[in-house]
Design a protein around this motif. Structure first.
Motif, mmCIF file in Angstrom:
data_model
loop_
_atom_site.group_PDB
_atom_site.id
_atom_site.type_symbol
_atom_site.label_atom_id
_atom_site.label_comp_id
_atom_site.label_asym_id
_atom_site.label_seq_id
_atom_site.Cartn_x
_atom_site.Cartn_y
_atom_site.Cartn_z
ATOM 1 N N GLU A 1 0.925 -1.246 0.125
ATOM 2 C CA GLU A 1 0.076 -0.035 0.018
ATOM 3 C C GLU A 1 0.575 1.265 0.153
ATOM 4 O O GLU A 1 0.631 2.072 -0.651
ATOM 5 N N LEU A 2 1.930 1.343 0.913
ATOM 6 C CA LEU A 2 2.732 2.371 0.740
ATOM 7 C C LEU A 2 3.527 2.698 -0.460
ATOM 8 O O LEU A 2 3.629 3.680 -1.155
ATOM 9 N N PHE A 3 3.917 1.464 -1.126
ATOM 10 C CA PHE A 3 4.617 1.588 -2.412
ATOM 11 C C PHE A 3 3.617 2.495 -3.420
ATOM 12 O O PHE A 3 3.943 3.281 -4.201
ATOM 13 N N ILE B 1 11.416 4.791 -4.599
ATOM 14 C CA ILE B 1 12.381 3.839 -4.031
ATOM 15 C C ILE B 1 12.039 2.267 -4.402
ATOM 16 O O ILE B 1 10.996 2.149 -4.764
ATOM 17 N N GLU B 2 12.961 1.397 -4.254
ATOM 18 C CA GLU B 2 12.544 0.212 -4.653
ATOM 19 C C GLU B 2 12.016 -0.687 -3.646
ATOM 20 O O GLU B 2 12.310 -1.013 -2.459
ATOM 21 N N ASN B 3 11.151 -1.562 -4.214
ATOM 22 C CA ASN B 3 10.262 -2.594 -3.518
ATOM 23 C C ASN B 3 11.179 -3.593 -3.059
ATOM 24 O O ASN B 3 11.538 -4.237 -3.971
ATOM 25 N N GLY C 1 8.411 -6.594 2.379
ATOM 26 C CA GLY C 1 8.105 -5.573 3.637
ATOM 27 C C GLY C 1 9.291 -4.673 3.618
ATOM 28 O O GLY C 1 9.172 -3.785 4.215
ATOM 29 N N TYR C 2 10.363 -4.642 2.758
ATOM 30 C CA TYR C 2 11.502 -3.831 2.962
ATOM 31 C C TYR C 2 11.383 -2.792 1.587
ATOM 32 O O TYR C 2 10.950 -3.074 0.504
ATOM 33 N N ASP D 1 10.586 13.401 4.160
ATOM 34 C CA ASP D 1 9.421 13.922 4.203
ATOM 35 C C ASP D 1 8.106 13.411 3.617
ATOM 36 O O ASP D 1 7.196 13.412 4.210
ATOM 37 N N ARG D 2 8.540 13.026 2.160
ATOM 38 C CA ARG D 2 7.162 12.641 1.552
ATOM 39 C C ARG D 2 6.650 11.186 2.113
ATOM 40 O O ARG D 2 5.691 10.622 2.057
ATOM 41 N N ILE D 3 7.888 10.490 2.132
ATOM 42 C CA ILE D 3 7.577 9.066 2.948
ATOM 43 C C ILE D 3 6.835 9.155 4.180
ATOM 44 O O ILE D 3 5.652 8.398 4.373
#
Ligand SMILES: Cc1ncc(COP(=O)(O)O)c(C=O)c1O
Length: 395
Positions: A340-342, A353-355, A365-366, A383-385
């Motif tokens: 969901e975050l990705f 960023i890489e899944n 998970g990382y 900040d965006r994350i």
């Protein structure tokens, strides 16, 4: 000489940079405005000495066929002797247009179809792609993950090397993406297990110079006289010239050299080397050690910044700096579902960023993120994350 200013973010757009101009390589939905914190490619300009040497070489006006000569070999030998006390013989150094092409040559030349090739996931995913692509079998000696502390599962490795179908192991040392710099003791155990079972080791040491202060990388070939080891090194990560197709493949054993020669020279006609890339290699190894040291100091500070930032805004992540690489391997699972975050980072917050799952199921998970960039750029990404995670947790 004054210190370099590594706080400057340069505009790299329009150079066909994979990281900046080909973001859709990761996900087709990614916006052009996305902040690229993916790919192990730094945001620092190469050393001035490299630029000057290349300009001088181009001004000469000839770029004819070239082969590695004494200056090139001495530069490579000098670097590894100074930094790792590794005495590499001149006739042990072979040219390859990259570490991955070398791995392809080794897979084809030294193993046969359906052989099992041991890797340690989560790991740099092109290893698995090359194993599949050459019709060999992936044998996963999965790393043990104890809450973010990674180690080698030696009893599983022992079973796997004992299986006669498994003829080769790819050792990622230091390990991308988990950031372990294997200790001498760990390496000795790996080598002994492989030696007892006649398993060839391909030691990928591309990240050897990107270690934290106080952490030392040990080249596998310096701890043993086991003859079935092939090491790959290159200046791509060390000097931020990942797009340059040149790497050094180190082979001591005469029989292995013969096989390498047959595979590279006789089957693929590899023996010449790009003249500009050799000038770059010589200049980097002979004159630019200061650049690596300053960049690594800055990277160290970025890691400290990252740790403090996460402690402040996402304290439950319990993130620790890795021992090596300039890649952060982070798990936000205590807050959000990583898929969901990705999605949200790609579709709304414009961060690339890489899944972790790309590096094997055990990476799920990382996220992998490069920290070799100006601090302001790293902060903007973080900040965006954080904003994305807060949005998901407020739901
Ligand atoms: C562990 C590792 N091996 C190999 C490579 C790629 O090397 P090359 O570009 O020389 O093929 C990378 C690049 O990220 C890497 O991290």
């Amino acid at each position: 000489m004054g210190k370099m200013n590594l706080d400057i973010l340069y505009n790299r757009r329009g150079t066909d940079s994979v990281k900046w101009d080909h973001k859709d390589f990761v996900d087709s939905r990614v916006s052009d405005n996305a902040l690229p914190l993916w790919l192990s490619d730094m945001e620092f300009k190469v050393a001035d000495e490299i630029t000057d040497a290349l300009i001088k070489r181009i001004e000469h006006g000839f770029l004819g066929h070239s082969m590695p000569g004494d200056n090139y070999f001495q530069a490579v030998q000098g670097w590894y002797k100074r930094r790792f006390n590794w005495d590499i013989k001149k006739d042990s150094i072979f040219y390859s247009p990259g570490v991955l092409p070398a791995l392809g040559f080794v897979l084809r030349g030294f193993t046969k179809e359906n052989d099992g090739i041991i890797i340690q996931e989560p790991v740099f995913y092109p290893f698995a792609e090359l194993i599949n692509g050459t019709n060999r079998k992936i044998v996963n000696n999965q790393l043990i993950n104890d809450n973010g502390d990674y180690s080698i599962d030696f009893s599983d490795l022992e079973c796997k090397v004992k299986d006669p179908n498994n003829t080769m192991m790819i050792l990622c040392s230091p390990h991308n993406p988990v950031g372990r710099v294997w200790t001498k003791e760990e390496l000795i155990k790996v080598v002994n297990l492989c030696r007892e079972n006649d398993v060839l080791i391909f030691s990928d040491e591309l990240h050897c110079d990107a270690t934290r202060s106080g952490v030392t990388h040990t080249p596998t070939m310096t701890i043993t006289d086991y003859n079935k080891i092939i090491t790959a090194v290159a200046l791509g990560k060390t000097f931020n010239v990942g797009g340059v197709p040149i790497s050094q493949i180190i082979i001591d054993d005469e029989e292995l050299k013969e096989i390498w020669h047959r595979e590279t020279r006789l089957k693929h006609y590899i023996s010449f080397a790009p003249p500009l890339d050799m000038v770059l290699t010589e200049t980097a190894y002979n004159k630019c050690e200061y650049w690596v040291d300053e960049v690594m100091e800055y990277v160290e500070d970025n890691y400290n910044f990252l740790v403090e930032y996460l402690q402040k805004y996402l304290p439950k992540t319990k993130y620790k700096k890795p021992e090596g690489t300039f890649l952060a391997w982070i798990n936000f699972g205590v807050y959000v579902d990583y898929e969901e975050l990705f999605e949200l980072l790609i579709t709304k917050y414009d961060v690339l960023i890489e899944n972790g799952r790309t590096f094997g199921e055990s990476g799920a998970g990382y996220f992998r993120m490069t920290v070799a960039c100006p601090r302001s750029f790293l902060k903007e990404g973080l900040d965006r994350i954080v904003a994305a995670i807060y949005e998901l947790t407020d739901k």
